[in-house]
Design a protein around this motif. Structure first.
Motif, PDB file in Angstrom:
ATOM      1  N   ARG A  32      44.596  89.250-103.680  1.00  0.00           N
ATOM      2  CA  ARG A  32      43.780  88.342-102.872  1.00  0.00           C
ATOM      3  C   ARG A  32      44.495  87.028-102.633  1.00  0.00           C
ATOM      4  O   ARG A  32      44.401  86.445-101.547  1.00  0.00           O
ATOM      5  N   LEU A  33      45.246  86.550-103.629  1.00  0.00           N
ATOM      6  CA  LEU A  33      45.960  85.289-103.455  1.00  0.00           C
ATOM      7  C   LEU A  33      47.151  85.463-102.516  1.00  0.00           C
ATOM      8  O   LEU A  33      47.469  84.560-101.729  1.00  0.00           O
ATOM      9  N   GLU A  34      47.819  86.608-102.590  1.00  0.00           N
ATOM     10  CA  GLU A  34      48.910  86.853-101.652  1.00  0.00           C
ATOM     11  C   GLU A  34      48.385  86.909-100.221  1.00  0.00           C
ATOM     12  O   GLU A  34      48.994  86.360 -99.297  1.00  0.00           O
ATOM     13  N   ALA A  35      47.244  87.582-100.032  1.00  0.00           N
ATOM     14  CA  ALA A  35      46.669  87.663 -98.691  1.00  0.00           C
ATOM     15  C   ALA A  35      46.192  86.288 -98.219  1.00  0.00           C
ATOM     16  O   ALA A  35      46.336  85.934 -97.045  1.00  0.00           O
ATOM     17  N   ALA A  36      45.623  85.506 -99.151  1.00  0.00           N
ATOM     18  CA  ALA A  36      45.088  84.196 -98.776  1.00  0.00           C
ATOM     19  C   ALA A  36      46.171  83.177 -98.487  1.00  0.00           C
ATOM     20  O   ALA A  36      45.902  82.136 -97.877  1.00  0.00           O
ATOM     21  N   THR A  37      47.398  83.445 -98.925  1.00  0.00           N
ATOM     22  CA  THR A  37      48.493  82.507 -98.657  1.00  0.00           C
ATOM     23  C   THR A  37      49.501  83.088 -97.685  1.00  0.00           C
ATOM     24  O   THR A  37      50.643  82.628 -97.600  1.00  0.00           O
ATOM     25  N   ASP A  38      49.083  84.108 -96.949  1.00  0.00           N
ATOM     26  CA  ASP A  38      49.939  84.709 -95.932  1.00  0.00           C
ATOM     27  C   ASP A  38      49.762  83.935 -94.634  1.00  0.00           C
ATOM     28  O   ASP A  38      48.746  84.068 -93.947  1.00  0.00           O
ATOM     29  N   ALA A  39      50.752  83.121 -94.304  1.00  0.00           N
ATOM     30  CA  ALA A  39      50.635  82.266 -93.126  1.00  0.00           C
ATOM     31  C   ALA A  39      50.521  83.074 -91.848  1.00  0.00           C
ATOM     32  O   ALA A  39      49.894  82.639 -90.878  1.00  0.00           O
ATOM     33  N   ASP A  40      51.124  84.260 -91.846  1.00  0.00           N
ATOM     34  CA  ASP A  40      51.051  85.091 -90.643  1.00  0.00           C
ATOM     35  C   ASP A  40      49.620  85.500 -90.333  1.00  0.00           C
ATOM     36  O   ASP A  40      49.271  85.750 -89.189  1.00  0.00           O
ATOM     37  N   GLY A  41      48.803  85.567 -91.366  1.00  0.00           N
ATOM     38  CA  GLY A  41      47.411  85.937 -91.158  1.00  0.00           C
ATOM     39  C   GLY A  41      46.526  84.746 -90.874  1.00  0.00           C
ATOM     40  O   GLY A  41      45.321  84.884 -90.672  1.00  0.00           O
ATOM     41  N   GLY A  42      47.080  83.561 -90.934  1.00  0.00           N
ATOM     42  CA  GLY A  42      46.303  82.360 -90.636  1.00  0.00           C
ATOM     43  C   GLY A  42      45.277  82.017 -91.678  1.00  0.00           C
ATOM     44  O   GLY A  42      44.268  81.384 -91.388  1.00  0.00           O
ATOM     45  N   THR A  43      45.489  82.441 -92.938  1.00  0.00           N
ATOM     46  CA  THR A  43      44.482  82.203 -93.988  1.00  0.00           C
ATOM     47  C   THR A  43      45.080  81.428 -95.148  1.00  0.00           C
ATOM     48  O   THR A  43      44.719  81.653 -96.291  1.00  0.00           O
ATOM     49  N   THR A  44      45.997  80.509 -94.888  1.00  0.00           N
ATOM     50  CA  THR A  44      46.655  79.768 -95.951  1.00  0.00           C
ATOM     51  C   THR A  44      45.650  78.905 -96.725  1.00  0.00           C
ATOM     52  O   THR A  44      44.839  78.197 -96.129  1.00  0.00           O
ATOM     53  N   LEU A  45      45.713  78.950 -98.062  1.00  0.00           N
ATOM     54  CA  LEU A  45      44.853  78.125 -98.903  1.00  0.00           C
ATOM     55  C   LEU A  45      45.233  76.653 -98.775  1.00  0.00           C
ATOM     56  O   LEU A  45      46.376  76.311 -98.503  1.00  0.00           O
ATOM     57  N   ARG A  46      44.271  75.805 -99.050  1.00  0.00           N
ATOM     58  CA  ARG A  46      44.468  74.365 -98.897  1.00  0.00           C
ATOM     59  C   ARG A  46      45.617  73.845 -99.758  1.00  0.00           C
ATOM     60  O   ARG A  46      46.414  73.017 -99.319  1.00  0.00           O
ATOM     61  N   ALA A  47      45.738  74.348-100.989  1.00  0.00           N
ATOM     62  CA  ALA A  47      46.782  73.861-101.890  1.00  0.00           C
ATOM     63  C   ALA A  47      48.172  74.208-101.382  1.00  0.00           C
ATOM     64  O   ALA A  47      49.144  73.530-101.709  1.00  0.00           O
ATOM     65  N   PHE A  48      48.277  75.262-100.538  1.00  0.00           N
ATOM     66  CA  PHE A  48      49.573  75.710-100.060  1.00  0.00           C
ATOM     67  C   PHE A  48      49.874  75.254 -98.632  1.00  0.00           C
ATOM     68  O   PHE A  48      50.914  75.597 -98.077  1.00  0.00           O
ATOM     69  N   ALA A  49      48.963  74.527 -98.044  1.00  0.00           N
ATOM     70  CA  ALA A  49      49.166  74.035 -96.683  1.00  0.00           C
ATOM     71  C   ALA A  49      49.762  72.634 -96.729  1.00  0.00           C
ATOM     72  O   ALA A  49      49.485  71.848 -97.627  1.00  0.00           O
ATOM     73  N   SER A  50      50.582  72.297 -95.727  1.00  0.00           N
ATOM     74  CA  SER A  50      51.131  70.949 -95.642  1.00  0.00           C
ATOM     75  C   SER A  50      50.010  69.976 -95.294  1.00  0.00           C
ATOM     76  O   SER A  50      49.171  70.264 -94.436  1.00  0.00           O
ATOM     77  N   PRO A  51      49.943  68.864 -95.997  1.00  0.00           N
ATOM     78  CA  PRO A  51      48.886  67.884 -95.712  1.00  0.00           C
ATOM     79  C   PRO A  51      48.895  67.481 -94.243  1.00  0.00           C
ATOM     80  O   PRO A  51      49.954  67.311 -93.641  1.00  0.00           O
ATOM     81  N   SER A  52      47.713  67.327 -93.675  1.00  0.00           N
ATOM     82  CA  SER A  52      47.631  66.944 -92.263  1.00  0.00           C
ATOM     83  C   SER A  52      48.252  65.568 -92.065  1.00  0.00           C
ATOM     84  O   SER A  52      48.031  64.639 -92.853  1.00  0.00           O
ATOM     85  N   GLY A  53      49.066  65.468 -91.031  1.00  0.00           N
ATOM     86  CA  GLY A  53      49.703  64.192 -90.727  1.00  0.00           C
ATOM     87  C   GLY A  53      50.893  63.878 -91.591  1.00  0.00           C
ATOM     88  O   GLY A  53      51.461  62.789 -91.493  1.00  0.00           O
ATOM     89  N   SER A  54      51.311  64.826 -92.459  1.00  0.00           N
ATOM     90  CA  SER A  54      52.441  64.561 -93.340  1.00  0.00           C
ATOM     91  C   SER A  54      53.734  64.519 -92.548  1.00  0.00           C
ATOM     92  O   SER A  54      53.957  65.311 -91.630  1.00  0.00           O
ATOM     93  N   LEU A  55      54.600  63.603 -92.891  1.00  0.00           N
ATOM     94  CA  LEU A  55      55.902  63.493 -92.238  1.00  0.00           C
ATOM     95  C   LEU A  55      56.884  64.515 -92.810  1.00  0.00           C
ATOM     96  O   LEU A  55      58.003  64.649 -92.312  1.00  0.00           O
TER      97      LEU A  55
END
Length: 520
Positions: A455-478
């Motif tokens: 479930r964690l592999e699927a939830a962090t699969d960017a190709d599926g568009g379901t990346t978890l918040r902890a693994f996403a780049s912060p919005s507006g980050s340089l």
């Protein structure tokens, strides 16, 4: 009646200049020249003097008169290995049976093969008829005759002494059996009378003491709760949660807190530049420090400090992160202080725990000692050995189960134990509803990452568009990085993997009996 012959060759390689070399010979099994009335033969010409031969003949005559064993002794020069010697001593016995018209059940043979050109290397063999092999001189005693009587004098070149010792030991064994060791005497004496019951009494007293100590442990005053995926509260740090459930601070608090910091945008999880292939699980991870103002609580503050101490600028590279993942770091002191402050730890539990360990070791000592005596001929000692083993196991189990927590600590752990059990069940059910974003730090802290792997592999699969918040780049980050690299496989590869000269041969002979052969 069908008879079986067994032979055992005992090899003891102890030469002055090294091990005796293996022979290229297939072995000489011809013993021509045997005559009725002569039992001692020296084919080397200089191993035995006339007086030695006469003395040995008298000993063999006495051996036959006292025990009925008709034994021939034969000395020669021959480079023979242990298998050759085994075959040859059997052939010698059969040749003696044929020559002297002796009943093979009482016939015996002693053969010494001296290494050509040396005085201190030789091989000796003995073979006895079934009357003695099945009687007081079994194969292990024949091996002992070789090792203890025949071989030692041969190391000094003393052939006469070797044969004298061997014949004397053979006569004694036939008449009264093998020598009795001190352990055998002990087994026949105390080991078969009062000692078993004394050992049993000691174990029973130890068991009663262990039970008494274990009864004094803290116990919860509230009942266990059914599993649930609803967090009991939203303020208790995951590091405290896992400490309550496991009764002590856990190293898993570090990655769990790091995920909480990443979800709060206090840090960012990034791929290591130049890590090469973007193949899943082959990339490396680094952490970028973003905003300390978003850190909440003492545990998160401790992890932030650990990260900042390893950082170059505001980045903790993969090598430093791997070192940080190898233990509790500063989180243990913070968690222990929290447990103490809430009265969840009971002081004075070390003494009872050590007492249980001592009683377990007492049981183990009784088990081993009684077992040794039982194997030496006193099976009654098992009445102490078996309970001793039970005390050993029970004492160790009690030691592990003896909680260092107070009743208040055990009560505080109850709802979190139910939460842990609920998460575990949810991880096994792919259809269960669970907010992985909220539960992820708890899942990691409680050591349930492997349960949620798919479930964690699927939830962090960017190709599926379901990346978890902890693994996403912060919005507006340089410093936004390729989200395809920020997945559970990469993260868990850093933290999960970190935390988480003598011999024996035997053969069948032509007649009844058994034998042994060995070397200097």
């Amino acid at each position: 009646m069908t008879r079986f012959r067994f032979a055992v060759a005992f090899i003891a390689a102890t030469a002055v200049l090294g091990l005796a070399g293996c022979s290229d010979s297939s072995g000489d099994t011809q013993f021509d020249g045997l005559t009725v009335g002569q039992r001692v033969y020296d084919r080397t010409g200089d191993s035995l003097g006339p007086a030695d031969v006469e003395a040995l003949e008298q000993r063999l005559d006495a051996l036959r008169a006292e025990t009925g064993a008709d034994v021939v002794a034969y000395v020669r020069e021959l480079d023979a290995d242990s298998d050759d010697t085994l075959d040859q001593v059997e052939a010698l016995q059969q040749a003696w049976v044929s020559t002297a018209d002796v009943d093979q059940d009482v016939a015996g043979a002693i053969l010494i093969n001296r290494e050509p050109g040396t005085d201190d290397e030789a091989r000796a063999g003995i073979l006895l008829g079934s009357t003695f092999d099945d009687g007081n001189v079994p194969r292990d005693e024949q091996e002992a005759i070789i090792e203890d009587a025949l071989v030692p004098p041969l190391r000094d070149g003393d052939v006469a002494g070797s044969l004298t010792n061997g014949i004397d030991r053979l006569e004694s064994s036939i008449l009264v059996g093998p020598p009795v060791t001190a352990l055998d005497e002990f087994a026949a004496g105390p080991g078969s009378t009062w000692l078993p019951w004394t050992g049993l009494a000691v174990v029973l007293v130890g068991s009663a003491g262990a039970a008494q100590i274990y009864r004094r442990r803290s116990r919860p005053t509230v009942s266990a709760q059914p599993p649930t995926t609803y967090r009991p509260d939203h303020t208790t740090d995951p590091a405290i949660v896992t400490a309550l459930v496991h009764r002590s601070a856990q190293a898993s608090a570090v990655p769990a807190t790091l995920l909480a910091l990443a979800a709060a945008d206090a840090v960012a999880l990034e791929s290591e530049p130049g890590s090469g292939s973007k193949k899943r699980g082959k990339d490396t991870l680094r952490v970028r420090l973003l905003d300390r103002g978003k850190v909440r609580g003492d545990v998160q503050d401790a992890v932030w400090t650990m990260l900042s101490e390893k950082a170059e600028g505001d980045v903790v590279d993969s090598a430093a992160l791997t070192k940080l993942a190898q233990g509790h770091g500063a989180t243990k002191a913070v968690v222990d202080a929290h447990l103490e402050a809430n009265g969840w730890v009971r002081h004075g539990t070390a003494g009872p725990r050590w007492g249980l360990v001592g009683l377990a070791l007492l049981g183990g000592a009784v088990m081993v000692g009684a077992g040794v005596v039982a194997a030496s001929g006193a099976p009654i000692m098992l009445v102490a050995a078996i309970p001793g083993g039970i005390l050993l196991i029970a004492g160790l189990v009690m030691t592990v189960a003896y909680s260092r927590f107070s009743a208040a600590g055990l009560d505080a752990a109850r709802p979190w134990e139910a939460y842990r059990d609920g998460l575990k069940q949810s991880g096994k059910d792919d259809d269960s509803s669970l907010d992985l974003d909220d539960a992820l730090p708890d899942i990691v802290a409680l050591g349930l990452g492997s349960t949620f792997t798919k479930r964690l592999e699927a939830a962090t699969d960017a190709d599926g568009g379901t990346t978890l918040r902890a693994f996403a780049s912060p919005s507006g980050s340089l410093h936004a990085s390729d989200p395809a690299l920020l997945n559970w496989v990469v993260f868990s590869s850093v933290f999960t993997s970190t935390n988480s000269s003598a011999g024996t041969v035997s053969g069948a002979g032509a007649g009844g009996g058994g034998g042994a052969a060995g070397s200097t």
